[in-house]
Motif scaffolding. Structure first.
Motif, PDB file in Angstrom:
ATOM      1  N   ARG A 123      -2.001  -6.464  -2.607  1.00 51.73           N
ATOM      2  CA  ARG A 123      -0.917  -6.831  -1.690  1.00 51.73           C
ATOM      3  C   ARG A 123       0.355  -6.083  -2.041  1.00 51.73           C
ATOM      4  O   ARG A 123       1.085  -5.608  -1.167  1.00 51.73           O
ATOM      5  N   ARG A 124       0.637  -5.997  -3.331  1.00 52.30           N
ATOM      6  CA  ARG A 124       1.860  -5.322  -3.770  1.00 52.30           C
ATOM      7  C   ARG A 124       1.821  -3.835  -3.451  1.00 52.30           C
ATOM      8  O   ARG A 124       2.841  -3.231  -3.109  1.00 52.30           O
ATOM      9  N   LEU A 125       0.650  -3.225  -3.561  1.00 56.82           N
ATOM     10  CA  LEU A 125       0.520  -1.776  -3.395  1.00 56.82           C
ATOM     11  C   LEU A 125       0.033  -1.366  -2.009  1.00 56.82           C
ATOM     12  O   LEU A 125      -0.129  -0.176  -1.745  1.00 56.82           O
ATOM     13  N   ASN A 126      -0.205  -2.378  -1.149  1.00 55.67           N
ATOM     14  CA  ASN A 126      -0.764  -2.106   0.186  1.00 55.67           C
ATOM     15  C   ASN A 126      -2.121  -1.393   0.085  1.00 55.67           C
ATOM     16  O   ASN A 126      -2.410  -0.438   0.821  1.00 55.67           O
ATOM     17  N   LEU A 127      -2.949  -1.870  -0.837  1.00 55.06           N
ATOM     18  CA  LEU A 127      -4.295  -1.346  -1.020  1.00 55.06           C
ATOM     19  C   LEU A 127      -5.296  -2.491  -0.893  1.00 55.06           C
ATOM     20  O   LEU A 127      -4.956  -3.652  -1.118  1.00 55.06           O
ATOM     21  N   SER A 128      -6.529  -2.158  -0.577  1.00 54.09           N
ATOM     22  CA  SER A 128      -7.571  -3.176  -0.548  1.00 54.09           C
ATOM     23  C   SER A 128      -7.965  -3.532  -1.983  1.00 54.09           C
ATOM     24  O   SER A 128      -7.717  -2.768  -2.922  1.00 54.09           O
ATOM     25  N   GLN A 129      -8.587  -4.694  -2.154  1.00 52.04           N
ATOM     26  CA  GLN A 129      -9.035  -5.109  -3.474  1.00 52.04           C
ATOM     27  C   GLN A 129     -10.037  -4.110  -4.053  1.00 52.04           C
ATOM     28  O   GLN A 129      -9.989  -3.781  -5.243  1.00 52.04           O
ATOM     29  N   SER A 130     -10.909  -3.590  -3.207  1.00 49.10           N
ATOM     30  CA  SER A 130     -11.912  -2.632  -3.684  1.00 49.10           C
ATOM     31  C   SER A 130     -11.257  -1.330  -4.123  1.00 49.10           C
ATOM     32  O   SER A 130     -11.698  -0.705  -5.098  1.00 49.10           O
ATOM     33  N   ALA A 131     -10.198  -0.916  -3.432  1.00 49.20           N
ATOM     34  CA  ALA A 131      -9.494   0.308  -3.821  1.00 49.20           C
ATOM     35  C   ALA A 131      -8.804   0.129  -5.172  1.00 49.20           C
ATOM     36  O   ALA A 131      -8.817   1.030  -6.020  1.00 49.20           O
TER      37      ALA A 131
END
Length: 299
Positions: free
Chosen positions: A27-35
């Motif tokens: 959420r903080r990095l605007n990435l998916s959990q898998s990424a």
């Protein structure tokens, strides 16, 4: 480990270490959990060591992870400072005036401020701790660029961060006091004090102010000693306190609303507000945050 470490991977690793969650870091990095997970695996492959221990509940650092974390923070700070010095990074100058209520200042906010400040060389964070009602009034008068405080009555001013219950707190192992209800409160104006007094008055229960302190530490000390009963947020009750309620003859208290107001015309205030939104989303498990903006009134 012969190749230089990838700073983008270090950035992801630090985010996971800060919030102890792959989802929260995403959420903080605007990435998916898998990424996020894939980037951490790549970093572990570069290092040749396991950095994190994952289970279904949380994420913890290994001994090697703890060692790397300090170096990672230093490397990222130096990288940002180099960009600023060379004119290729975001350089902030001046001061961001922040006001927060004490029940909020004692939690995770200082760490969030540290991380934000480290990435914004040249920006000074000026923090004032005060009572919520005073903070909101002073923000309207232009004394602050951003404020976070609590209130017991809803208003259309500001952005609600989260809500929780206001409860009665008292010593865990002390007998209840007899006679008028002894209260431990902040000085006026205080939303907790106002809510407590109003609830007792409506219930026809006599009370007295046994302790008035500008510090949450002082209020908790009187409550822990069994001298007074304190209205406080449910999450603030520790192992030395217990929650009182209807079963002890006390009236129900209203819900607390934690609110943020900030100057939408000041980039540093908007960016720090985004940081707070992200932290709240991570820690409360909230979904897409409220994007409403609370603009500071101008004379």
């Amino acid at each position: 480990m012969n190749n230089p470490l990838d700073t983008s991977l270090l950035h992801t690793f630090v985010a996971v270490a800060d919030v102890r969650s792959f989802t929260g870091a995403g959420r903080r990095l605007n990435l998916s959990q898998s990424a996020v997970s894939a980037q951490v695996v790549r970093l572990e492959e570069q290092i040749g060591r396991a950095l994190l221990v994952r289970n279904t509940r949380n994420v913890t650092l290994t001994e090697h992870g703890q060692t790397l974390l300090g170096y990672a923070r230093a490397m990222l700070n130096l990288s940002q400072e180099a960009r600023v010095r060379l004119g290729t990074g975001d350089a902030f100058a001046g001061k961001l005036r922040i006001g927060v209520s004490e029940d909020f200042a004692g939690g995770w906010l200082p760490d969030a401020m540290r991380r934000y400040s480290a990435a914004r060389r040249g920006l000074l964070l000026d923090l004032t701790v005060d009572i919520g009602d005073s903070l909101f009034r002073r923000h309207a008068n232009g004394d602050f660029d951003l404020v976070i405080g609590s209130r017991c009555s809803h208003s259309d001013k500001g952005v609600t961060l989260w809500r929780e219950s206001l409860v009665w707190a008292f010593a865990r192992h002390e007998p209840l006091p007899e006679g008028d209800v002894p209260l431990a409160c902040f000085p006026n104006p205080c939303p907790y004090r106002e809510a407590a007094v109003k609830a007792l008055a409506l219930a026809g229960m006599p009370y007295r102010i046994a302790c008035e302190s500008p510090s949450a530490t002082g209020i908790r000390a009187f409550a822990r000693a069994g001298i007074a009963i304190a209205p406080m947020s449910r999450n603030a009750i520790d192992d030395e306190l217990r929650e009182l309620g209807v079963s002890e003859g006390l009236p129900e208290l209203p819900e607390i609303e934690f609110v943020m107001m900030y100057d939408a015309g000041l980039p540093a205030a908007v960016e720090f507000a985004e940081t707070i939104f992200d932290e709240v989303a991570v820690r409360t498990g909230a979904g897409k945050r409220n994007q409403a903006v609370a603009k500071k009134p101008r004379a």
